[in-house]
Each structure stands twice: as C-alpha cells, then as structure tokens.
Design a protein around this motif. Structure first.
Motif, PDB file in Angstrom:
ATOM      1  N   THR A   1       7.115 -11.989 -15.042  1.00  0.00           N
ATOM      2  CA  THR A   1       7.759 -13.206 -14.032  1.00  0.00           C
ATOM      3  C   THR A   1       6.785 -14.494 -14.302  1.00  0.00           C
ATOM      4  O   THR A   1       7.545 -15.541 -14.342  1.00  0.00           O
ATOM      5  CB  THR A   1       7.100 -12.752 -12.785  1.00  0.00           C
ATOM      6  OG1 THR A   1       7.823 -11.375 -12.592  1.00  0.00           O
ATOM      7  CG2 THR A   1       7.952 -13.540 -11.531  1.00  0.00           C
TER       8      THR A   1
ATOM      9  N   SER B   1       8.812 -18.155 -15.246  1.00  0.00           N
ATOM     10  CA  SER B   1       8.614 -19.281 -14.729  1.00  0.00           C
ATOM     11  C   SER B   1       8.048 -20.351 -15.640  1.00  0.00           C
ATOM     12  O   SER B   1       8.718 -21.473 -15.386  1.00  0.00           O
ATOM     13  CB  SER B   1       7.168 -19.029 -13.555  1.00  0.00           C
ATOM     14  OG  SER B   1       7.094 -20.427 -13.005  1.00  0.00           O
TER      15      SER B   1
ATOM     16  N   LEU C   1      11.636 -21.305 -17.407  1.00  0.00           N
ATOM     17  CA  LEU C   1      12.325 -22.091 -16.475  1.00  0.00           C
ATOM     18  C   LEU C   1      11.869 -23.370 -16.304  1.00  0.00           C
ATOM     19  O   LEU C   1      12.830 -24.373 -16.427  1.00  0.00           O
ATOM     20  CB  LEU C   1      12.413 -21.568 -15.131  1.00  0.00           C
ATOM     21  CG  LEU C   1      12.982 -20.015 -14.588  1.00  0.00           C
ATOM     22  CD1 LEU C   1      12.736 -19.379 -13.581  1.00  0.00           C
ATOM     23  CD2 LEU C   1      14.442 -20.254 -15.014  1.00  0.00           C
TER      24      LEU C   1
ATOM     25  N   ALA D   1      12.110 -21.812  -9.920  1.00  0.00           N
ATOM     26  CA  ALA D   1      12.595 -20.581  -9.084  1.00  0.00           C
ATOM     27  C   ALA D   1      12.139 -20.765  -7.584  1.00  0.00           C
ATOM     28  O   ALA D   1      11.033 -21.282  -7.431  1.00  0.00           O
ATOM     29  CB  ALA D   1      12.041 -19.364  -9.638  1.00  0.00           C
ATOM     30  N   GLU D   2      13.176 -20.702  -6.833  1.00  0.00           N
ATOM     31  CA  GLU D   2      12.805 -20.602  -5.466  1.00  0.00           C
ATOM     32  C   GLU D   2      11.855 -19.307  -5.029  1.00  0.00           C
ATOM     33  O   GLU D   2      10.999 -19.267  -4.440  1.00  0.00           O
ATOM     34  CB  GLU D   2      13.654 -20.744  -4.601  1.00  0.00           C
ATOM     35  CG  GLU D   2      13.706 -20.714  -2.852  1.00  0.00           C
ATOM     36  CD  GLU D   2      15.056 -20.954  -2.239  1.00  0.00           C
ATOM     37  OE1 GLU D   2      15.196 -20.080  -1.372  1.00  0.00           O
ATOM     38  OE2 GLU D   2      15.768 -21.562  -2.509  1.00  0.00           O
TER      39      GLU D   2
ATOM     40  N   MET E   1      11.091 -15.255  -7.241  1.00  0.00           N
ATOM     41  CA  MET E   1      11.557 -14.166  -8.055  1.00  0.00           C
ATOM     42  C   MET E   1      10.834 -12.913  -7.754  1.00  0.00           C
ATOM     43  O   MET E   1       9.522 -12.916  -7.444  1.00  0.00           O
ATOM     44  CB  MET E   1      11.177 -14.629  -9.631  1.00  0.00           C
ATOM     45  CG  MET E   1      11.967 -15.688 -10.066  1.00  0.00           C
ATOM     46  SD  MET E   1      11.323 -15.936 -11.696  1.00  0.00           S
ATOM     47  CE  MET E   1       9.703 -16.839 -11.726  1.00  0.00           C
TER      48      MET E   1
ATOM     49  N   ALA F   1      16.126 -12.963  -8.681  1.00  0.00           N
ATOM     50  CA  ALA F   1      15.590 -14.291  -8.768  1.00  0.00           C
ATOM     51  C   ALA F   1      16.845 -15.173  -7.941  1.00  0.00           C
ATOM     52  O   ALA F   1      17.698 -14.961  -7.929  1.00  0.00           O
ATOM     53  CB  ALA F   1      15.378 -14.670  -9.953  1.00  0.00           C
ATOM     54  N   LYS F   2      16.112 -16.097  -7.295  1.00  0.00           N
ATOM     55  CA  LYS F   2      16.808 -17.225  -6.667  1.00  0.00           C
ATOM     56  C   LYS F   2      16.367 -18.600  -7.427  1.00  0.00           C
ATOM     57  O   LYS F   2      15.039 -18.999  -7.159  1.00  0.00           O
ATOM     58  CB  LYS F   2      16.767 -17.276  -5.121  1.00  0.00           C
ATOM     59  CG  LYS F   2      17.518 -18.393  -4.392  1.00  0.00           C
ATOM     60  CD  LYS F   2      17.493 -18.164  -3.005  1.00  0.00           C
ATOM     61  CE  LYS F   2      18.609 -19.138  -2.450  1.00  0.00           C
ATOM     62  NZ  LYS F   2      18.565 -18.842  -1.029  1.00  0.00           N
ATOM     63  N   ILE F   3      17.323 -19.117  -8.264  1.00  0.00           N
ATOM     64  CA  ILE F   3      16.866 -20.254  -8.839  1.00  0.00           C
ATOM     65  C   ILE F   3      17.877 -21.372  -8.900  1.00  0.00           C
ATOM     66  O   ILE F   3      19.004 -21.499  -9.499  1.00  0.00           O
ATOM     67  CB  ILE F   3      16.832 -19.914 -10.281  1.00  0.00           C
ATOM     68  CG1 ILE F   3      15.708 -18.673 -10.566  1.00  0.00           C
ATOM     69  CG2 ILE F   3      16.284 -21.177 -11.429  1.00  0.00           C
ATOM     70  CD1 ILE F   3      15.809 -18.127 -11.949  1.00  0.00           C
TER      71      ILE F   3
ATOM     72  N   PHE G   1      20.751 -18.538 -17.217  1.00  0.00           N
ATOM     73  CA  PHE G   1      19.666 -17.177 -16.611  1.00  0.00           C
ATOM     74  C   PHE G   1      19.591 -16.275 -17.568  1.00  0.00           C
ATOM     75  O   PHE G   1      18.354 -15.785 -17.871  1.00  0.00           O
ATOM     76  CB  PHE G   1      20.402 -16.674 -15.401  1.00  0.00           C
ATOM     77  CG  PHE G   1      19.643 -15.727 -14.707  1.00  0.00           C
ATOM     78  CD1 PHE G   1      18.215 -15.905 -14.076  1.00  0.00           C
ATOM     79  CD2 PHE G   1      20.006 -14.190 -14.500  1.00  0.00           C
ATOM     80  CE1 PHE G   1      17.493 -14.992 -13.320  1.00  0.00           C
ATOM     81  CE2 PHE G   1      19.288 -13.316 -13.870  1.00  0.00           C
ATOM     82  CZ  PHE G   1      18.203 -13.626 -13.195  1.00  0.00           C
TER      83      PHE G   1
ATOM     84  N   THR H   1      15.934 -15.289 -19.204  1.00  0.00           N
ATOM     85  CA  THR H   1      15.289 -13.917 -18.962  1.00  0.00           C
ATOM     86  C   THR H   1      15.212 -13.071 -20.226  1.00  0.00           C
ATOM     87  O   THR H   1      13.839 -12.255 -20.282  1.00  0.00           O
ATOM     88  CB  THR H   1      15.944 -13.153 -17.971  1.00  0.00           C
ATOM     89  OG1 THR H   1      17.317 -12.881 -18.456  1.00  0.00           O
ATOM     90  CG2 THR H   1      16.247 -13.770 -16.288  1.00  0.00           C
TER      91      THR H   1
ATOM     92  N   LEU I   1      20.578 -12.923 -10.577  1.00  0.00           N
ATOM     93  CA  LEU I   1      20.699 -14.009 -10.023  1.00  0.00           C
ATOM     94  C   LEU I   1      21.285 -14.003  -8.805  1.00  0.00           C
ATOM     95  O   LEU I   1      22.542 -13.912  -8.598  1.00  0.00           O
ATOM     96  CB  LEU I   1      21.411 -15.238 -11.120  1.00  0.00           C
ATOM     97  CG  LEU I   1      21.354 -16.494 -10.739  1.00  0.00           C
ATOM     98  CD1 LEU I   1      20.067 -17.191 -10.550  1.00  0.00           C
ATOM     99  CD2 LEU I   1      21.925 -17.448 -11.436  1.00  0.00           C
TER     100      LEU I   1
END
Length: 141
Positions: free
Chosen positions: A59, A63, A66, A73-74, A76, A102-104, A112, A116, A139
């Motif tokens: 994770t 990050s 990303l 990410a909002e 994960m 995940a919310k990205i 995505f 990942t 996602l």
C-alpha cells in the motif's frame, strides 16, 4: 535503514510458548505458539505478521507510485492472505494473495492496473518472498 524484531521461546514445539516484540513497540512480548499458528487459537503467528507487513508495504509502495503519476489516493485498503503449505521438506509460504480496494480520484482503470502491478512487483516485501503473489485490485468510484 535497519530495524528489528525479536522472539523468545520456551518449551517444546506443541507445549511451548513464545513472545514476539518489535523495536517500535507495536508488539511487545505478544504471545504466539503452535496453537495460534496451526489450530486457530488466540495469539499471532509469523504468517499473519508477514501478511500485515506485505499489505502495509504494498500500500505504501502504491502511494509512492501514484504520487509519481500525479495521483493521490483518497483511501486504500489492502489485505494479504498468506498460504502456508506442508511440503516434502517441511512447511513453506507458497502464496500471498493481495486484495486492494482503492478510491483514487482521476485514475482510470488502465492506469490503475498498471500502477498496482508495479507496486505488487516492486514493494520490498514482495521482493523478499519466495511465493506466488497475486492481486485483485478494485478501483472504486
């Protein structure tokens, strides 16, 4: 960087007891033993700790990746299911299955999946494991 964990064990394999500690104090003489490892009894075990370490490492790696792609990410959430199998020469961790939700904002499915995959292959815990590592990544919108 170097860090450490430690273990103390007393007794035989099945009747013995152990305690695991970490330098940070996250675990301090936390109990582990045969029953926790193989019989589902309370306590921790090395495979569970490897799972937590792998989930955390993956994770964090994602990050970083990303951020390099201009995304943040909002949220994960990763779990790592570790498989311990009996082999002819003893037991071995044969697989780890990562599950990510995940919310990205701003990420599309193709990007995505690319990112990942990089995180799965590149995180230091993935690199140290001699196991099949698989990933299901979702996602969320």
């Amino acid at each position: 960087m170097k860090t450490q964990g430690s273990a103390v064990w007393q007794g035989g394999l099945k009747d013995g007891r152990g305690a695991i500690s970490t330098k940070s104090g996250a675990l301090s003489a936390y109990p582990y033993g045969f029953a926790a490892r193989f019989e589902g009894k309370p306590g921790t075990n090395p495979e569970e700790l490897i799972g937590a370490a792998h989930a955390g490492c993956f994770t964090m790696a994602l990050s970083l990746i990303l951020g390099e792609a201009g995304l943040t990410a909002e949220r994960m959430e990763t779990t790592a299911e570790v498989t311990l199998d009996k082999q002819p020469d003893g037991f071995a961790i044969t697989a780890v299955h990562l599950t990510l939700k995940a919310k990205i904002p701003g990420a599309d499915q193709a990007k995505f999946e690319e990112l990942t995959g990089k995180a799965k292959a590149g995180c230091p815990v993935s690199k140290v494991l001699n196991a099949k590592i698989t990933l299901d990544a979702t996602l969320e919108s």
